[in-house]
Motif scaffolding. Structure first.
Motif, PDB file in Angstrom:
ATOM      1  N   ASP A  42       9.570 -23.458 -16.106  1.00 40.51           N
ATOM      2  CA  ASP A  42      10.070 -22.162 -16.568  1.00 40.51           C
ATOM      3  C   ASP A  42       8.978 -21.093 -16.520  1.00 40.51           C
ATOM      4  OD1 ASP A  42      12.509 -23.386 -17.010  1.00 40.51           O
ATOM      5  OD2 ASP A  42      12.240 -23.566 -19.191  1.00 40.51           O
ATOM      6  N   GLU A  43       7.770 -21.471 -16.969  1.00 39.05           N
ATOM      7  CA  GLU A  43       6.658 -20.513 -16.959  1.00 39.05           C
ATOM      8  C   GLU A  43       6.302 -20.084 -15.536  1.00 39.05           C
ATOM      9  OE1 GLU A  43       3.527 -22.526 -19.041  1.00 39.05           O
ATOM     10  OE2 GLU A  43       4.507 -22.281 -20.984  1.00 39.05           O
ATOM     11  N   MET A  44       6.243 -21.060 -14.627  1.00 39.27           N
ATOM     12  CA  MET A  44       5.881 -20.741 -13.246  1.00 39.27           C
ATOM     13  C   MET A  44       6.995 -19.958 -12.553  1.00 39.27           C
ATOM     14  SD  MET A  44       3.825 -24.166 -12.021  1.00 39.27           S
ATOM     15  CE  MET A  44       3.440 -23.521 -10.395  1.00 39.27           C
ATOM     16  N   THR A  45       8.256 -20.268 -12.868  1.00 37.22           N
ATOM     17  CA  THR A  45       9.387 -19.543 -12.287  1.00 37.22           C
ATOM     18  C   THR A  45       9.313 -18.072 -12.659  1.00 37.22           C
ATOM     19  OG1 THR A  45      10.802 -21.507 -12.318  1.00 37.22           O
ATOM     20  CG2 THR A  45      11.913 -19.365 -12.240  1.00 37.22           C
ATOM     21  N   LYS A  46       9.006 -17.812 -13.918  1.00 39.82           N
ATOM     22  CA  LYS A  46       8.907 -16.435 -14.390  1.00 39.82           C
ATOM     23  C   LYS A  46       7.664 -15.742 -13.818  1.00 39.82           C
ATOM     24  CE  LYS A  46       8.895 -13.788 -18.678  1.00 39.82           C
ATOM     25  NZ  LYS A  46       8.884 -13.873 -20.146  1.00 39.82           N
ATOM     26  N   LYS A  47       6.537 -16.413 -13.870  1.00 37.36           N
ATOM     27  CA  LYS A  47       5.269 -15.817 -13.465  1.00 37.36           C
ATOM     28  C   LYS A  47       5.215 -15.498 -11.969  1.00 37.36           C
ATOM     29  CE  LYS A  47       0.385 -16.361 -14.333  1.00 37.36           C
ATOM     30  NZ  LYS A  47      -0.600 -17.146 -15.063  1.00 37.36           N
ATOM     31  N   TYR A  48       5.759 -16.392 -11.140  1.00 32.12           N
ATOM     32  CA  TYR A  48       5.670 -16.219  -9.690  1.00 32.12           C
ATOM     33  C   TYR A  48       7.001 -15.799  -9.068  1.00 32.12           C
ATOM     34  CZ  TYR A  48       1.350 -18.618 -10.713  1.00 32.12           C
ATOM     35  OH  TYR A  48       0.139 -18.972 -11.252  1.00 32.12           O
TER      36      TYR A  48
END
Length: 161
Positions: A42-48
């Motif tokens: 979830d964090e990587m989906t949002k960040k990138y």
């Protein structure tokens, strides 16, 4: 006599308070490997700014490599240092042979972790676009270069003055 009873009552109340605090802390549970993989995805989906397809592939990759330290819990961290009652446990010093074996095991674990991280990054590179992977790589490099935690750096600064 009155003072003794009051002192005993105060000691009783303090011990109950301390036990209640221990119970609160023991209720916290470590998230499962799957939950941590989901959180990282979830964090990587949002960040990138990943697509749904990229996010689904990344989740599978994160689940596959969930036992890697950056994603998983800090295994062994503070385990065995305190008894269930909260008292510090002291362990007998290891023999030289045991210490060498532990060093060899630590080196083998490091090499295994390094290999897994390289595999993870290679597979991640097939999921992300060039721009996304470049941003990920840049973020990883920044994280690796960051300064020690606040407590250590303050202590070192005080020594220099």
């Amino acid at each position: 006599m009155k003072k003794m009873i009051m002192t005993m009552f105060a000691a009783f109340m303090l011990s109950n308070y301390a036990m209640a605090q221990d119970e609160k802390n023991s209720e916290r549970q470590q998230p499962s490997m799957e939950q941590m993989a989901q959180r990282r995805t979830d964090e990587m989906t949002k960040k990138y700014n990943l697509t749904e397809e990229q996010s689904a592939k990344l989740l599978e990759l994160n689940k596959k490599y969930a036992d890697m330290r950056p994603m998983g819990p800090r295994l062994g961290h503070r385990q065995g240092m305190r008894s269930p009652e909260g008292k510090r446990q002291h362990q007998a010093p290891d023999s030289l042979k045991q210490t060498r074996m532990k060093g060899a095991q630590r080196k083998a674990n490091f090499q295994d972790m390094k290999r897994k991280m390289e595999e993870y990054n290679a597979q991640l590179q097939t999921i992300l676009t060039e721009e996304q992977y470049a941003a990920y790589k840049s973020d990883r490099e920044k994280m690796m270069r960051r300064e020690p935690r606040q407590g250590k750096s303050q202590h070192n600064n005080n020594d220099n003055e």
